[in-house]
Scaffold this motif. Structure first.
Motif, mmCIF file in Angstrom:
data_model
loop_
_atom_site.group_PDB
_atom_site.id
_atom_site.type_symbol
_atom_site.label_atom_id
_atom_site.label_comp_id
_atom_site.label_asym_id
_atom_site.label_seq_id
_atom_site.Cartn_x
_atom_site.Cartn_y
_atom_site.Cartn_z
ATOM 1 N N ILE A 1 0.863 -1.187 0.000
ATOM 2 C CA ILE A 1 0.000 0.000 0.000
ATOM 3 C C ILE A 1 0.896 1.231 0.000
ATOM 4 O O ILE A 1 1.760 1.387 0.867
ATOM 5 N N TRP A 2 0.703 2.088 -0.988
ATOM 6 C CA TRP A 2 1.437 3.365 -1.032
ATOM 7 C C TRP A 2 0.483 4.437 -0.530
ATOM 8 O O TRP A 2 -0.506 4.765 -1.187
ATOM 9 N N TRP A 3 0.789 4.992 0.633
ATOM 10 C CA TRP A 3 -0.104 5.919 1.331
ATOM 11 C C TRP A 3 0.092 7.334 0.802
ATOM 12 O O TRP A 3 0.689 8.192 1.448
ATOM 13 N N LEU A 4 -0.473 7.587 -0.376
ATOM 14 C CA LEU A 4 -0.366 8.902 -1.002
ATOM 15 C C LEU A 4 -1.160 9.955 -0.246
ATOM 16 O O LEU A 4 -0.828 11.139 -0.270
ATOM 17 N N SER A 5 -2.235 9.534 0.406
ATOM 18 C CA SER A 5 -3.095 10.463 1.141
ATOM 19 C C SER A 5 -3.693 9.747 2.341
ATOM 20 O O SER A 5 -4.205 8.638 2.211
ATOM 21 N N VAL A 6 -3.628 10.378 3.491
ATOM 22 C CA VAL A 6 -4.262 9.819 4.694
ATOM 23 C C VAL A 6 -5.768 10.064 4.653
ATOM 24 O O VAL A 6 -6.580 9.169 4.883
ATOM 25 N N VAL A 7 -6.156 11.278 4.320
ATOM 26 C CA VAL A 7 -7.565 11.656 4.341
ATOM 27 C C VAL A 7 -8.371 10.836 3.331
ATOM 28 O O VAL A 7 -9.472 10.369 3.630
ATOM 29 N N ASN A 8 -7.831 10.644 2.129
ATOM 30 C CA ASN A 8 -8.573 9.906 1.110
ATOM 31 C C ASN A 8 -8.798 8.452 1.496
ATOM 32 O O ASN A 8 -9.770 7.825 1.068
ATOM 33 N N HIS A 10 -4.158 19.304 4.323
ATOM 34 C CA HIS A 10 -3.148 18.739 3.438
ATOM 35 C C HIS A 10 -3.071 17.234 3.667
ATOM 36 O O HIS A 10 -2.349 16.769 4.556
ATOM 37 N N PRO A 11 -3.795 16.444 2.874
ATOM 38 C CA PRO A 11 -3.839 14.993 3.100
ATOM 39 C C PRO A 11 -2.530 14.294 2.776
ATOM 40 O O PRO A 11 -2.296 13.169 3.189
ATOM 41 N N GLY A 12 -1.688 14.945 2.021
ATOM 42 C CA GLY A 12 -0.370 14.430 1.659
ATOM 43 C C GLY A 12 0.483 15.607 1.221
ATOM 44 O O GLY A 12 0.161 16.758 1.529
ATOM 45 N N LYS A 13 1.558 15.333 0.512
ATOM 46 C CA LYS A 13 2.400 16.421 0.016
ATOM 47 C C LYS A 13 1.722 17.012 -1.220
ATOM 48 O O LYS A 13 1.885 16.532 -2.337
ATOM 49 N N GLU A 14 0.963 18.064 -0.999
ATOM 50 C CA GLU A 14 0.132 18.660 -2.033
ATOM 51 C C GLU A 14 0.992 19.309 -3.123
ATOM 52 O O GLU A 14 2.062 19.860 -2.861
ATOM 53 N N ARG A 15 0.464 19.303 -4.336
ATOM 54 C CA ARG A 15 1.224 19.836 -5.463
ATOM 55 C C ARG A 15 1.178 21.359 -5.532
ATOM 56 O O ARG A 15 2.182 22.003 -5.847
ATOM 57 N N MET A 16 0.023 21.967 -5.266
ATOM 58 C CA MET A 16 -0.071 23.413 -5.466
ATOM 59 C C MET A 16 0.873 24.203 -4.562
ATOM 60 O O MET A 16 1.506 25.168 -5.035
ATOM 61 N N PRO A 17 1.022 23.865 -3.276
ATOM 62 C CA PRO A 17 2.016 24.587 -2.479
ATOM 63 C C PRO A 17 3.427 24.446 -3.043
ATOM 64 O O PRO A 17 4.202 25.410 -3.030
ATOM 65 N N ARG A 18 3.743 23.267 -3.550
ATOM 66 C CA ARG A 18 5.076 23.071 -4.130
ATOM 67 C C ARG A 18 5.241 23.916 -5.393
ATOM 68 O O ARG A 18 6.300 24.511 -5.626
ATOM 69 N N VAL A 48 0.539 29.086 5.615
ATOM 70 C CA VAL A 48 -0.251 27.858 5.608
ATOM 71 C C VAL A 48 -0.796 27.569 6.999
ATOM 72 O O VAL A 48 -0.363 28.157 7.994
ATOM 73 N N GLY A 49 -1.751 26.635 7.039
ATOM 74 C CA GLY A 49 -2.270 26.167 8.311
ATOM 75 C C GLY A 49 -1.393 25.069 8.878
ATOM 76 O O GLY A 49 -0.299 24.790 8.379
ATOM 77 N N LYS A 50 -1.895 24.431 9.917
ATOM 78 C CA LYS A 50 -1.143 23.357 10.571
ATOM 79 C C LYS A 50 -1.887 22.033 10.473
ATOM 80 O O LYS A 50 -1.831 21.198 11.382
ATOM 81 N N SER A 51 -2.579 21.821 9.365
ATOM 82 C CA SER A 51 -3.315 20.580 9.169
ATOM 83 C C SER A 51 -2.529 19.638 8.271
ATOM 84 O O SER A 51 -1.859 20.079 7.328
ATOM 85 N N GLY A 52 -2.620 18.339 8.562
ATOM 86 C CA GLY A 52 -2.012 17.332 7.706
ATOM 87 C C GLY A 52 -0.525 17.526 7.525
ATOM 88 O O GLY A 52 0.212 17.881 8.454
ATOM 89 N N SER A 53 -0.048 17.336 6.302
ATOM 90 C CA SER A 53 1.383 17.390 6.032
ATOM 91 C C SER A 53 1.968 18.790 6.211
ATOM 92 O O SER A 53 3.172 18.935 6.430
ATOM 93 N N ALA A 54 1.126 19.826 6.124
ATOM 94 C CA ALA A 54 1.628 21.197 6.278
ATOM 95 C C ALA A 54 2.185 21.449 7.672
ATOM 96 O O ALA A 54 2.942 22.396 7.876
ATOM 97 N N ALA A 55 1.832 20.603 8.636
ATOM 98 C CA ALA A 55 2.288 20.793 10.015
ATOM 99 C C ALA A 55 3.735 20.344 10.217
ATOM 100 O O ALA A 55 4.354 20.676 11.226
ATOM 101 N N TYR A 56 4.290 19.600 9.246
ATOM 102 C CA TYR A 56 5.582 18.959 9.446
ATOM 103 C C TYR A 56 6.690 19.608 8.621
ATOM 104 O O TYR A 56 6.554 19.783 7.412
ATOM 105 N N GLN A 57 7.780 19.925 9.297
ATOM 106 C CA GLN A 57 8.945 20.460 8.597
ATOM 107 C C GLN A 57 9.472 19.487 7.567
ATOM 108 O O GLN A 57 9.970 19.890 6.516
ATOM 109 N N GLU A 58 9.346 18.189 7.858
ATOM 110 C CA GLU A 58 9.843 17.181 6.922
ATOM 111 C C GLU A 58 9.111 17.234 5.582
ATOM 112 O O GLU A 58 9.690 16.907 4.541
ATOM 113 N N ASP A 59 7.843 17.630 5.601
ATOM 114 C CA ASP A 59 7.052 17.706 4.372
ATOM 115 C C ASP A 59 7.056 19.095 3.757
ATOM 116 O O ASP A 59 6.962 19.233 2.534
#
Length: 341
Positions: free
Chosen positions: A105-112, A249-257, A268-279
């Motif tokens: 399983i490749w977890w592209l999105s948690v929310v989906n 941000h259910p995963g590493k979203e394309r539009m912010p990139r 940005v907010g602090k939801s999903g992947s946006a909360a993490y420096q790693e992402d």
């Protein structure tokens, strides 16, 4: 076949089947095609396997023919082979015709994942003896409890957010593979374009929280990214100074990139992947909770980004450089996860 906890062993006869929704042109399907193409380049026997959905309009979307990944409708049910499933399509895990093949399983999105699981649960809740059968686990819901029990199921994270979520549910991913931005978008960067006091946002991803901020700043120029071609999006981003995203941000979203590549400052907010420096490696002063008492500070930061763009854009250079390295890291990550024996 016992699965290593550190990588997925592949053999000379191993075939890797990548399941992908037919006819879709969104971030997830592109990532799946990128994976297939890079596996082929690295010498693996990789194939796309398309499944239809109610919204499917074709098999191979025109955008992804360039990846040139072979397509197959026939899967060999052998333990030496591997199927790669997006987190939104997990029913094959339970099908007898795939009993022996290893499942990743490749977890592209948690929310989906939760959306599709909830939608499936809604379709079966009115069936006879639902409560009794659900109690005994007869329904093919891919709950974390069931996934933990399956020795033939491998989990690959896509974002740091998905890795954290898997670990919180007592599932250790075998590794992490992100994706990378399409080459065509880098070609649209125009650093000679004069930046304007424009704030861009995606109205589909945001809600009343951003709407309230906009209502309190009527003199600012807000431009929605909506109904545009990729070329038009790039042209707008080249002009804009600031990108704002309080969506989930259910995963590493394309539009912010994309916005960062186009030299936009970001809030940005602090939801999903946006909360993490790693992402999303940006200074924390540009991240805010979606709380009304934060709105005055957010507006101050907006004005600061517009008025001091030439100085503050340097705060986003580490993120921008990381995005230019994404494809190289993508290749290295695949080599760490899929290992020839």
């Amino acid at each position: 076949m016992k699965q290593s906890s550190d990588f997925i062993p592949c053999y000379s006869a191993t075939k890797i089947y990548i399941f992908c929704p037919a006819g879709f042109a969104t971030g997830g399907p592109e990532a799946l095609h990128q994976l297939g193409a890079r596996l082929k380049e690295l010498g693996f026997n990789a194939f796309m396997h398309y499944y239809t959905t109610p919204d499917s309009v074709d098999v191979v979307h025109e955008n992804y023919k360039k990846y040139g990944v072979p397509v197959t409708d026939e899967l060999e049910n052998k333990a030496q082979h591997i199927m790669v499933l997006p987190e939104t399509h997990l029913l094959p895990i339970f099908e007898d015709k795939y009993q022996f093949i290893r499942k990743a399983i490749w977890w592209l999105s948690v929310v989906n994942y939760y959306i599709t699981q909830n939608d499936f649960a809604d379709t079966i809740k009115d069936r006879p003896f639902f409560k009794l059968r659900a109690y005994f686990g007869d329904f093919r819901l891919a709950t974390f409890r069931k996934l933990r029990r399956r020795n033939d199921v491998i989990n690959i994270s896509h974002s740091h957010f998905s890795k954290v979520h898997l670990l919180e549910n007592r599932i250790k991913p075998v590794g992490a593979i992100s994706d990378y931005m399409n080459h065509a978008f880098f070609d649209l960067v125009n650093e000679s374009t004069v930046k304007e006091d424009l704030i861009i946002y995606n109205p589909i991803k945001n809600d009343e929280f951003l709407a309230e901020i906009m209502s309190l700043t009527p003199t600012l120029s807000w431009m929605p990214i909506q109904g545009m071609t990729p070329v038009q999006v790039a042209a707008l981003m080249n002009r804009a100074k600031l990108y704002i995203d309080f969506g989930y941000h259910p995963g590493k979203e394309r539009m912010p990139r994309e916005a960062c590549i186009m030299r936009c400052s970001m809030i940005v907010g602090k939801s999903g992947s946006a909360a993490y420096q790693e992402d999303m490696p940006i200074p924390d002063k540009y991240r805010f909770e979606k709380s009304r008492d934060q709105i005055p500070t957010i507006i101050e930061r907006i004005n600061e980004c517009l008025n001091n763009y030439d100085r503050l854009i340097a705060d986003f250079e580490p993120y921008r450089k990381a995005l230019y390295r994404e494809e190289e890291e993508f290749t290295n990550a695949i080599k760490r996860v899929f290992v020839q024996q």
